[in-house]
Enzyme design. Structure first.
Site, PDB file in Angstrom:
ATOM      1  N   HIS A  88      -6.770   3.490   9.484  1.00 54.00           N
ATOM      2  CA  HIS A  88      -7.688   2.757  10.356  1.00 54.00           C
ATOM      3  C   HIS A  88      -6.906   1.805  11.250  1.00 54.00           C
ATOM      4  O   HIS A  88      -5.935   1.168  10.821  1.00 54.00           O
ATOM      5  CB  HIS A  88      -8.752   2.013   9.544  1.00 54.00           C
ATOM      6  CG  HIS A  88      -8.250   0.955   8.613  1.00 54.00           C
ATOM      7  ND1 HIS A  88      -7.986  -0.342   9.016  1.00 54.00           N
ATOM      8  CD2 HIS A  88      -7.975   0.982   7.290  1.00 54.00           C
ATOM      9  CE1 HIS A  88      -7.580  -1.056   7.985  1.00 54.00           C
ATOM     10  NE2 HIS A  88      -7.555  -0.285   6.920  1.00 54.00           N
ATOM     11  N   ASP A  90      -8.288  -0.838  12.924  1.00 56.23           N
ATOM     12  CA  ASP A  90      -8.852  -2.187  13.005  1.00 56.23           C
ATOM     13  C   ASP A  90      -8.246  -3.091  11.938  1.00 56.23           C
ATOM     14  O   ASP A  90      -7.744  -2.626  10.910  1.00 56.23           O
ATOM     15  CB  ASP A  90     -10.370  -2.165  12.883  1.00 56.23           C
ATOM     16  CG  ASP A  90     -10.865  -1.562  11.575  1.00 56.23           C
ATOM     17  OD1 ASP A  90     -10.363  -0.483  11.201  1.00 56.23           O
ATOM     18  OD2 ASP A  90     -11.727  -2.169  10.916  1.00 56.23           O
ATOM     19  N   ASP A 120      -1.801  -3.536   6.373  1.00 57.98           N
ATOM     20  CA  ASP A 120      -3.152  -2.971   6.323  1.00 57.98           C
ATOM     21  C   ASP A 120      -3.684  -2.740   7.728  1.00 57.98           C
ATOM     22  O   ASP A 120      -4.457  -3.541   8.238  1.00 57.98           O
ATOM     23  CB  ASP A 120      -4.050  -3.938   5.547  1.00 57.98           C
ATOM     24  CG  ASP A 120      -5.451  -3.410   5.318  1.00 57.98           C
ATOM     25  OD1 ASP A 120      -5.641  -2.187   5.371  1.00 57.98           O
ATOM     26  OD2 ASP A 120      -6.358  -4.234   5.091  1.00 57.98           O
ATOM     27  N   GLU A 152     -13.113   0.297   9.808  1.00 58.79           N
ATOM     28  CA  GLU A 152     -13.001   0.451   8.357  1.00 58.79           C
ATOM     29  C   GLU A 152     -13.241  -0.879   7.655  1.00 58.79           C
ATOM     30  O   GLU A 152     -13.743  -0.916   6.523  1.00 58.79           O
ATOM     31  CB  GLU A 152     -11.615   1.009   8.002  1.00 58.79           C
ATOM     32  CG  GLU A 152     -11.439   1.418   6.540  1.00 58.79           C
ATOM     33  CD  GLU A 152     -10.953   0.285   5.644  1.00 58.79           C
ATOM     34  OE1 GLU A 152     -10.901   0.486   4.407  1.00 58.79           O
ATOM     35  OE2 GLU A 152     -10.618  -0.810   6.159  1.00 58.79           O
ATOM     36  N   GLU A 153     -12.881  -1.975   8.304  1.00 58.14           N
ATOM     37  CA  GLU A 153     -13.038  -3.290   7.684  1.00 58.14           C
ATOM     38  C   GLU A 153     -14.481  -3.784   7.712  1.00 58.14           C
ATOM     39  O   GLU A 153     -14.778  -4.819   7.112  1.00 58.14           O
ATOM     40  CB  GLU A 153     -12.137  -4.315   8.396  1.00 58.14           C
ATOM     41  CG  GLU A 153     -10.646  -4.006   8.338  1.00 58.14           C
ATOM     42  CD  GLU A 153     -10.045  -4.203   6.957  1.00 58.14           C
ATOM     43  OE1 GLU A 153     -10.801  -4.550   6.019  1.00 58.14           O
ATOM     44  OE2 GLU A 153      -8.834  -4.014   6.812  1.00 58.14           O
ATOM     45  N   GLU A 180      -3.311   3.700   3.082  1.00 59.23           N
ATOM     46  CA  GLU A 180      -3.541   2.310   2.699  1.00 59.23           C
ATOM     47  C   GLU A 180      -2.341   1.795   1.909  1.00 59.23           C
ATOM     48  O   GLU A 180      -1.615   2.573   1.277  1.00 59.23           O
ATOM     49  CB  GLU A 180      -4.809   2.196   1.844  1.00 59.23           C
ATOM     50  CG  GLU A 180      -6.101   2.471   2.581  1.00 59.23           C
ATOM     51  CD  GLU A 180      -6.600   1.261   3.363  1.00 59.23           C
ATOM     52  OE1 GLU A 180      -5.910   0.222   3.374  1.00 59.23           O
ATOM     53  OE2 GLU A 180      -7.674   1.376   3.987  1.00 59.23           O
ATOM     54  N   HIS A 376      -4.923  -9.124   4.539  1.00 59.30           N
ATOM     55  CA  HIS A 376      -5.951 -10.116   4.872  1.00 59.30           C
ATOM     56  C   HIS A 376      -5.466 -11.564   4.726  1.00 59.30           C
ATOM     57  O   HIS A 376      -6.240 -12.491   4.911  1.00 59.30           O
ATOM     58  CB  HIS A 376      -7.216  -9.927   4.013  1.00 59.30           C
ATOM     59  CG  HIS A 376      -7.874  -8.595   4.182  1.00 59.30           C
ATOM     60  ND1 HIS A 376      -9.134  -8.319   3.689  1.00 59.30           N
ATOM     61  CD2 HIS A 376      -7.465  -7.438   4.784  1.00 59.30           C
ATOM     62  CE1 HIS A 376      -9.467  -7.073   3.974  1.00 59.30           C
ATOM     63  NE2 HIS A 376      -8.455  -6.523   4.635  1.00 59.30           N
TER      64      HIS A 376
END
Length: 407
Positions: A88, A90, A120, A152-153, A180, A376
């Site tokens: 992903h 995003d 990520d 995806e987030e 991932e 994150h």
């Protein structure tokens, strides 16, 4: 610094091409609330320059897009063959986080690449793009397809739209690896996630005449208490899955809104709750109990006072749990090429796009460079060693002649 053409990738030194591509992708600020088209169009042009034909699948506003590209001279010939490498584009926001450097510009220090999305999961995407020429040259042994998604987030709409488009095009490759951050360990299971917004409509009244009103907050509180009780029941009675840090399904309420003043019986209240289910547990069984309690127990009480009282549930994210057999050919093959057999296949509590590929009939495993422990957070990073480990995996993939995961 090694180049992709060098033979010493396993010596934990990343290639110059991979590092340059990582730097480039990290420079695109693709927070989920914003467009990802800058990155997607750059990837499209990079791949088109190799003579292949990327396909873009836009969202309804055409502000975001997913990309799918078969690294083969004849894409039609490999519709049901080959391996998808998916990631992903995003990222989560950086608002309020204390970064030591610009989060949307790669900073290299202490053998690490620091920026939002480095682990990520733009690192994996960038390495795959850097290796596209090698994948193209190795197409006769194993065709590779690249899939880049969005949201995806948040909503998983990017992968949903892409999977639907693949079905429309008649494309169903033999396997998929989602990159991932797992320290290159094969992940074979993750929990599902379903969330709801529940809205209650009662009747307002002066607080001195409380019995003439229907207090939406208090009925919401009863429903939230029921959800909490169901969570306790799952924790006590559900068969354990020891692969997960929390070995049972969970439920929790995260947001609540209601009321206008303390001396007004509140007419309206809404709250949001979620459930994360083990692969062996259907989340429908939990949501059905909650909805039944609301409709059978609470709503009749509310309507005794106000005939127009109501309780509504709006489904938000609905992501199935993921599971593939640890001894599945794709899992065994991926572990062999990554040289991580000693770690064994694992399970994670965070959600991925794996279940949506799997539900489309494409065997899938989650495995990529970096650690979820970095995701994150401020000063998120991807280590050079993990970049090199992923490149070594790709090198073996290009050289592999026994692709036993194929049906």
């Amino acid at each position: 610094m090694n180049t992709i053409a060098d033979s010493g990738l396993a010596a934990a030194a990343p290639s110059a091409e991979a590092l340059a591509m990582i730097d480039r992708l990290l420079g695109f600020p693709t927070v989920s609330r914003d467009s990802n088209l800058g990155l997607i169009e750059y990837a499209r042009d990079h791949l088109a320059a190799l003579g292949v034909r990327p396909r873009l699948v836009y969202d309804r506003r055409e502000k975001k897009a997913a990309l799918f590209c078969s690294l083969a001279d004849d894409p039609a010939a490999v519709r049901h063959d080959g391996l998808i490498l998916s990631g992903h584009t995003d990222t989560v926001p950086v608002d309020g986080q204390d970064w030591d450097s610009d989060p949307f510009r790669a900073t290299h220090r202490d053998g690490r690449i620091v920026a939002r999305g480095s682990a990520d999961m733009k690192g994996f995407i960038a390495i795959a793009l850097a290796w596209a020429p090698r994948f193209l040259a190795a197409q006769a042994r194993l065709p590779v397809h690249l899939a880049l998604t969005y949201d995806e987030e948040t909503t998983f709409m990017g992968i949903r739209n892409l999977v639907a488009d693949l079905a429309d095009q008649g494309v169903r490759p033999a396997g998929c690896i989602i990159g991932e951050p797992t320290d290159m360990r094969a992940i074979v299971a993750h929990k599902g996630k379903r969330d709801y917004c529940c809205t209650l409509r009662g009747r307002e009244a002066h607080s001195s005449l409380t019995p003439t009103g229907v207090n939406a907050i208090e009925y919401a509180a009863q429903l939230i208490g029921f959800i909490r009780g169901l969570a306790a029941k799952m924790a006590a009675e559900e068969p354990r899955d020891a692969r997960f840090e929390v070995p049972h399904s969970t439920l929790q309420t995260g947001v609540i809104r209601g009321g206008i003043a303390v001396n007004v019986v509140p007419r309206d209240c809404s709250f949001e709750f979620e459930m994360r289910n083990l692969p062996a547990t259907r989340h429908e069984t939990m949501s059905a109990q909650i909805i039944d309690y609301a409709q059978r127990e609470l709503l009749p009480q509310m309507r005794k006072v106000a005939a127009d009282a109501d309780i509504r549930f709006e489904l938000g994210m609905d992501l199935p749990a993921f599971g593939i057999a640890p001894d599945a050919p794709l899992v065994q093959w991926a572990q062999k090429l990554a040289r991580t057999q000693h770690l064994g296949p694992g399970a994670v509590s965070f959600a991925t796009e794996a279940s949506l590929f799997a539900n489309a009939g494409i065997p899938t495993v989650v495995m990529g460079p970096g650690s979820i422990e970095q995701a994150h957070k401020p000063n998120e990073y991807l280590s050079y060693a993990q970049v090199a480990a992923c490149e070594a995996f790709f090198a073996r993939l290009c050289d592999e002649r026994e692709t036993g995961f194929r049906a």
